[in-house]
Design an enzyme around this catalytic site. Sequence first.
Site, PDB file in Angstrom:
ATOM      1  CG  HIS A  80      -0.177  -0.054   2.627  1.00 40.68           C
ATOM      2  ND1 HIS A  80       0.485   0.877   3.235  1.00 40.68           N
ATOM      3  CD2 HIS A  80      -0.078  -1.022   3.524  1.00 40.68           C
ATOM      4  CE1 HIS A  80       0.818   0.731   4.276  1.00 40.68           C
ATOM      5  NE2 HIS A  80       0.226  -0.606   4.737  1.00 40.68           N
TER       6      HIS A  80
ATOM      7  CB  CYS B 202       1.640  -3.586   4.851  1.00 40.70           C
ATOM      8  SG  CYS B 202       0.197  -4.107   5.545  1.00 40.70           S
TER       9      CYS B 202
END
Length: 295
Positions: free
Chosen positions: A205, A213
């Site tokens: 992202h 992430c």
Amino acid sequence: MLIARAWLILVDILAYILLFISLVLFYLYPTLSKVPILDEKKQVSSTFCPEVTILTGNLPLPKLDLNATLTEADLRRMGQKCKAEEYGMHENIFLKETLDKRLDVLSAKMGYPIFIRIFKEEALLEVWIDTGIEYEHLKDYSICAYSGHLGPKLKEGDRQAPEGFYKVRKRQLNPNSKYHLSFNLGYPNAYDRKYKRTGSFLMVHGNCVSIGCYAMTDEKIEEIYALVKTALNQGQKHVNVHAYPFRMTSANMNLYEGNNWYEFWVNLKEGYDYFESEKIPPKIKIENKRYEVYE
């Protein structure tokens, strides 16, 4: 008084003797630093940066032919090359060149099938694109942030970024992410579930913030997201994303031979080696709690 004058004369004689010896030595063994530098260019040895160190530092120096004549430009180029090789400063055109230029170079278009590789240690996300015969290297993107350390994600809340072989489908795209744009890696996959690993919403992202992430800048995720989305919209069933701890070269594997995750990384290396050889993403299945590459 006479004794003092005798001592002074003796000291003078010794000084002259030492000076004479120095001149003889200087004549017989000239200093290695006196390499003539002229305006005209001469051919010099093409071997740069051998494993030679000097007492004042660890930077490898070029092996010089003391009979060669070097220009100032020669010395400058040799120094720049040594610096680049010592510190890994080789120019990466896949980072530097724009996406549009790279597509043009490969005669490729948005919507062609793509393949993504992630390397934690190098903080790098690679995009490869199918140009008809094989996948070609399209673009590199620097990873802005990832949390944890080298090794796979094991459980919810450990703040580890996953390692392994994952698939991204249309339903995993999120254009309304609070992290600008995102796509879910699909963790835990079948392999992770075999080892009862837990966790959810492990993404690539934007927003440059990570708690497990792989985070990119907003500008970079826009390009990556567009490549994934258009490929899926044009018929690619899923985008393979292979997440590695580092480039799985023999040299790197030797460095980490004593690591607790070494055997797991040996298994990942099978997929890495297949792509390096064939330039086609390997087909992966899970057998006996390990990844298997099959034709």
